[in-house]
Design an enzyme around this catalytic site. Structure first.
Site, PDB file in Angstrom:
ATOM      1  N   CYS A 175       0.842  -1.197   0.000  1.00  0.00           N
ATOM      2  CA  CYS A 175       0.000   0.000   0.000  1.00  0.00           C
ATOM      3  C   CYS A 175       0.881   1.252   0.000  1.00  0.00           C
ATOM      4  CB  CYS A 175      -0.964  -0.043   1.185  1.00  0.00           C
ATOM      5  SG  CYS A 175      -2.180   1.278   1.207  1.00  0.00           S
ATOM      6  N   ASP A 232      -9.404  -3.481  -6.746  1.00  0.00           N
ATOM      7  CA  ASP A 232      -8.919  -2.428  -5.855  1.00  0.00           C
ATOM      8  C   ASP A 232      -9.545  -1.109  -6.290  1.00  0.00           C
ATOM      9  OD1 ASP A 232      -7.485  -0.507  -4.429  1.00  0.00           O
ATOM     10  OD2 ASP A 232      -5.589  -1.600  -4.589  1.00  0.00           O
ATOM     11  N   HIS A 267      -7.919  -4.345  -2.683  1.00  0.00           N
ATOM     12  CA  HIS A 267      -6.745  -3.758  -2.057  1.00  0.00           C
ATOM     13  C   HIS A 267      -6.371  -4.579  -0.823  1.00  0.00           C
ATOM     14  CE1 HIS A 267      -3.970  -0.428  -1.459  1.00  0.00           C
ATOM     15  NE2 HIS A 267      -4.240  -0.469  -0.172  1.00  0.00           N
TER      16      HIS A 267
END
Length: 299
Positions: A175, A232, A267
């Protein structure tokens, strides 16, 4: 899952404590939670969270000097060995909590000196925040990319003095840390390879973030493997396509870079302690990551 009422109550007590007692606040929070996960990352999915043992490893907290500033970090390595390939492990917004430490231990089990530095520590204690929005605005948004690059340079220097062979240097991150992988692969000429897990690729230029991965991708020092999820919602597929175009027109390391986009993965699909975890993409991504490092001289 953990008791979220306990989390909320513990966080309220900690937020009321004096700002100067941050180390004890973190210790108290971990004790209250019963595990070393960040407060804002709750709830924890205990049934899927991976626990890598420390047997055969030298593992734990260290301090890295960055021009006089003492930066905390977590390192794991095969016990009693030197000349080890080095992997920097860059955290999510939650800092170096148990998931990141466990990831470092997984790399150590594979023969690496893995180091996860606390890259937000000057701005605040990411693990003590109970709200993601507050964490983002009060800590993460205030972290300059230049500071991160300098901290990672100091981490590499520490690795060279503590059993690592930095001619075999890799970097991976998740991330927020995934975005930094791209930047660091362009920053440090000694990076042999990177693996970026769902890090953002584009963004608005600012004083703290003057460039984004798409701006530096053409000049990478080592090829980067991007592991992303098609589901995502924070990283549109067209930004991946834009990045691919930049890489294709770049230098040799840029051209050697590659993406794997998992069709149904959201994600944070590698984050085994969160509801976003997807076992098959996570395991496939890990195999690809370790193979990528070996292929490009980080082994």
């Amino acid at each position: 899952m953990l008791n979220t009422d306990l989390i909320t109550d513990s966080q309220a007590l900690l937020d009321a404590s004096d700002e100067r007692s941050r180390p004890s606040r973190r210790t108290a929070l971990k004790a209250a939670l019963g595990v070393g996960y960040a407060a804002a990352a709750m709830p924890i999915m205990a049934q899927t969270a991976i626990k890598t043992p420390t047997d055969g490893l030298t593992a734990g907290d260290v301090t890295i000097d960055v021009n006089g500033f003492k930066m905390p970090a977590y390192r794991a390595a095969p016990a009693g060995k030197t000349g080890l390939p080095v992997v920097l492990v860059l955290s999510e917004i939650f800092g170096v909590h148990e998931y990141i430490a466990d990831t470092a231990r997984r790399f150590a089990k594979a023969g690496y000196l893995a180091i996860a530095p606390e890259l937000f520590v000057r701005q605040g204690d990411a693990q003590s925040y109970g709200e993601v929005a507050k964490l983002m605005s009060e800590v993460i948004a205030k972290v300059p990319d230049a500071q991160v690059m300098a901290d990672l340079d100091a981490t590499v220097k520490w690795a060279a003095a503590n059993g690592g062979d930095t001619s075999k240097l890799g970097v991976t991150g998740f991330c927020w840390g995934g975005r930094q992988v791209w930047l660091y692969a362009a920053h440090n000429p000694n990076v042999k390879a990177g693996v970026a897990w769902y890090g953002r690729l584009v963004g608005q230029a600012s004083e703290l973030n003057p460039q984004h991965p798409v701006d530096v991708a053409a000049g990478l020092n080592g090829p980067v493997l991007g592991l992303y999820g098609a589901a995502d919602t924070g990283i549109p597929l067209d930004t991946i396509d834009k990045m691919k175009g930049v890489l294709a027109s770049g230098n040799a390391a840029a051209k050697a870079s590659s993406f794997v986009v998992y069709p149904d993965a959201p994600h944070a699909f590698h984050a085994d302690y969160r509801p976003s975890f997807r076992k098959e993409p996570a395991e496939d991504g890990w195999k690809r990551a370790t193979a990528w490092f070996k292929q490009h001289g980080v082994a």
